[in-house]
Scaffold this active site. Sequence first.
Site, short mmCIF file in Angstrom:
data_model
loop_
_atom_site.label_atom_id
_atom_site.label_comp_id
_atom_site.label_asym_id
_atom_site.label_seq_id
_atom_site.Cartn_x
_atom_site.Cartn_y
_atom_site.Cartn_z
N GLU A 187 37.60 73.31 53.71
CA GLU A 187 37.46 71.82 53.64
C GLU A 187 38.31 71.02 54.68
OE1 GLU A 187 38.11 71.10 49.28
OE2 GLU A 187 38.80 73.02 49.28
N SER B 120 35.06 59.46 47.79
CA SER B 120 36.30 60.15 47.16
C SER B 120 36.50 59.26 45.72
CB SER B 120 37.52 60.75 47.69
OG SER B 120 37.24 61.42 48.65
N SER C 85 36.24 71.18 46.04
CA SER C 85 35.14 70.54 46.64
C SER C 85 33.88 71.10 46.26
CB SER C 85 35.16 70.70 48.33
OG SER C 85 36.12 69.70 48.55
N ASN D 67 43.13 68.28 40.14
CA ASN D 67 43.25 68.21 41.63
C ASN D 67 44.60 67.63 41.75
OD1 ASN D 67 43.01 67.80 44.38
ND2 ASN D 67 41.00 68.02 44.26
N ASP E 188 39.62 66.28 35.78
CA ASP E 188 37.89 66.25 35.73
C ASP E 188 37.65 66.62 34.19
OD1 ASP E 188 37.84 65.60 38.30
OD2 ASP E 188 37.78 67.81 38.86
#
EC number: 6.3.2.4
Length: 323
Positions: free
Chosen positions: A23, A294, A159, A285, A270
């Site tokens: 990433e 984002s 990601s 995260n 999430d």
Amino acid sequence: MITSMSRRDELRVLVLAGGLSYERDVSLRSGRRVLDALRSTGIEAELHDADASLLPVLRADPPDAVVIALHGATGEDGSLRGVLDLCEVPYVGADARTARLAWDKPSAKARLREAGIPTPDWVALPHDRFSELGAVAVLDRIVSRLGLPLMVKPAQGGSGLGAAVVRDAADLPAAMVGCFAYDSTALVERYVTGTSLAVSIIDLGTGPEALPIVEIVPRDGVYDYAARYTAGLTTWHVPARLEPVVTARVIETALMAYKALGLRDLSRIDVIVPEDGEPQVLGCNVSPGMTETSLLPLAVQAAGVDLGAILGALVERAVARAD
């Protein structure tokens, strides 16, 4: 807690971005945006990679605080945070112990389950056990136990790299191989159909608060790496198109997860909401992306606040913790 602008002008912040994970490119984009946001508030900020030159810099001229814009293991598994603790350099975000817990998805899900927070059923399968026990027998048992469809993703990673939705049992072996390319352990969980949401949470010193919920609608149905960072592949709705009672339930669940995992300063939870309206937490995260696509910056914008102001206040809070 907001420091006076004169005090803010005196702060010097190091923004860490880049690293050597898959990433890296996304991290550099996040880092540059964080850099610009901090500078817009009067803070002296500079960008630095997490490489062999970092420790000499921290020793010779330590910053007042660090903002970690690294994605992947370096920025999220707690190791870099542990080094910053050793160097007595304050930083924004979760501490090393919490980051380690959150980075390992099976461990985080177990903590959520212990706290009574709904999360899809799962099994974590190391590559070695997968081979030793016989791939076919193991996969047959997974399908029998969890059913279809399934979500396969690296136990440690972000990601959407290495993640795949499996709707046919015949596709499971290939999904496992793809997952093992990114991590030695695969997390296989029951795929829950519903509304995908991201709840960004910040704590400026008065307790954690949820920003407007982001609803995620990927064009192809899966929020993978391409869908996250390629313009046109995903539509976002902020605030999410939810009934007020469901919105309240999602925020309550996300805040419970934030507290159960011991998070700090800022994070993203999430969540998936199936047809029954009962939210389930998919993960968290500790180093949310800050790119133009984002989710946390989208939530900040919808809240009508300035990203630089939030980051500046979080930097001040990190500095205060060290005093």
